[in-house]
Design an enzyme around this catalytic site. Structure first.
Site, PDB file in Angstrom:
ATOM      1  N   HIS A  97       0.841  -1.356   0.038  1.00  0.00           N
ATOM      2  CA  HIS A  97       0.044  -0.036   0.038  1.00  0.00           C
ATOM      3  C   HIS A  97       0.802   1.284   0.022  1.00  0.00           C
ATOM      4  CE1 HIS A  97      -3.483   2.524   1.368  1.00  0.00           C
ATOM      5  NE2 HIS A  97      -2.759   3.138   2.031  1.00  0.00           N
ATOM      6  N   GLU A  98       2.033   1.274   1.070  1.00  0.00           N
ATOM      7  CA  GLU A  98       2.620   2.573   1.260  1.00  0.00           C
ATOM      8  C   GLU A  98       3.611   2.598  -0.071  1.00  0.00           C
ATOM      9  OE1 GLU A  98       1.909   4.624   3.093  1.00  0.00           O
ATOM     10  OE2 GLU A  98       0.930   3.417   4.579  1.00  0.00           O
ATOM     11  N   HIS A 141       1.852   4.778  -2.750  1.00  0.00           N
ATOM     12  CA  HIS A 141       2.046   6.312  -2.598  1.00  0.00           C
ATOM     13  C   HIS A 141       3.376   6.687  -3.145  1.00  0.00           C
ATOM     14  CE1 HIS A 141      -1.321   6.698  -0.294  1.00  0.00           C
ATOM     15  NE2 HIS A 141      -1.201   5.940   0.954  1.00  0.00           N
TER      16      HIS A 141
END
Length: 285
Positions: free
Chosen positions: A199-200, A203
């Protein structure tokens, strides 16, 4: 960013904001909200990607290799102190590659280091830049991931790509900081399959949350992620928080806040966006 829709106020361009605390023990992400300029860049990419797709000229031609450096920052050499094992880091790299391989990205581990420092091991102590100045490796196209013992209310955070100069604050600050217990086999129940990193890193590639902007406007600026009013919790199959918009909530998307076991995919639009940001801001750095 997980589980709680934080109110983030970015005080400066690209600066990390302090999230409000969730009620009870939840999981969250302290990554910065995309500022207006970054959103405009995403919308410009969206227009370009749509034009390429319409012309039939847009395709991902080859695998993009990304060098990775793992930094374990613990308060002691015990597992309880955040000292992640080699086996767990191998499993973490495998989880990343399994998630991203269908979308043209491969992660290659270039180095692992471990630091025992009780101050650095706790995010929010004010040592982020000191730690990163000492540990960061590679260039702006290299992914540095810092595993910390204590992240407060967060599971992790990561910084969006932007124009930087080598050695600048934004350059050194770049990368992902993640709670150590979210690696495969860690103690973070429902979040221990390694997908906090997945997920990170989304980003880091320039992706927003699938619920960015709620039910109106441009949302996450990716056309094939259905509109979503708020973050998901758990794995709520059939959730439709924007009933007036097409599609149910993308709870299986890595950029929602679902359990690790619920995550399954990015979209082709997200794949294009990751390539757009990487090729523009990271590939030649």
């Amino acid at each position: 960013m997980r589980f709680t829709h934080f109110a983030l106020a970015v005080a400066a361009h690209g600066a990390l904001a302090i999230p409000s605390k969730p009620s009870g023990r939840g999981f969250g992400c302290g990554a910065p909200e995309p500022h207006a300029e970054h959103i405009k860049i995403s919308q410009k990419f969206a227009q370009q990607e749509a034009e390429f797709a319409a012309s039939g000229n847009f395709s991902i031609q080859a695998v993009t290799n990304v060098d990775v450096y793992f930094h374990v920052v613990a308060s002691s050499t015990a597992l309880s102190g955040g000292y992640v094992t080699d086996a767990q880091l191998t499993a973490q790299l495998n989880a990343m590659n399994t998630a991203y391989a269908p979308y043209g990205f491969q992660f290659m581990l270039k180095g692992t280091d471990r630091t025992v420092n009780a101050n650095w091991a706790v995010d929010g102590n004010g040592y982020e830049m000191t730690m990163k100045k000492a540990l960061r490796k590679g260039t702006y196209r290299s992914l540095n991931i810092y595993f910390l013992k204590d992240m407060g209310d967060n599971l992790g955070y990561c910084y969006f790509p932007e124009s930087v100069t080598s050695g600048s604050t934004a350059y050194i600050r770049d990368g992902c900081t993640v709670l150590y217990s979210t690696v495969p086999g860690g103690s973070a129940t429902n979040f221990n399959l390694g997908h906090t990193v997945t997920h990170e890193v989304g980003h880091w590639f320039g992706l927003y949350h699938t619920f960015q902007g709620g039910c109106t406007g441009s949302g996450d600026s990716v056309s094939d992620t259905p509109a979503q009013a708020s973050a998901s919790s758990g794995c709520p199959v059939g959730r439709d928080s924007c009933p007036s918009q097409a599609g149910v909530d993308p709870i299986h998307n890595y950029m929602d806040y679902s359990y690790d076991s619920c995550y399954e995919e990015f979209t082709s639009g997200q794949q294009a966006r990751m390539s757009s940001f990487f090729n523009t801001y990271r590939a030649n750095k």
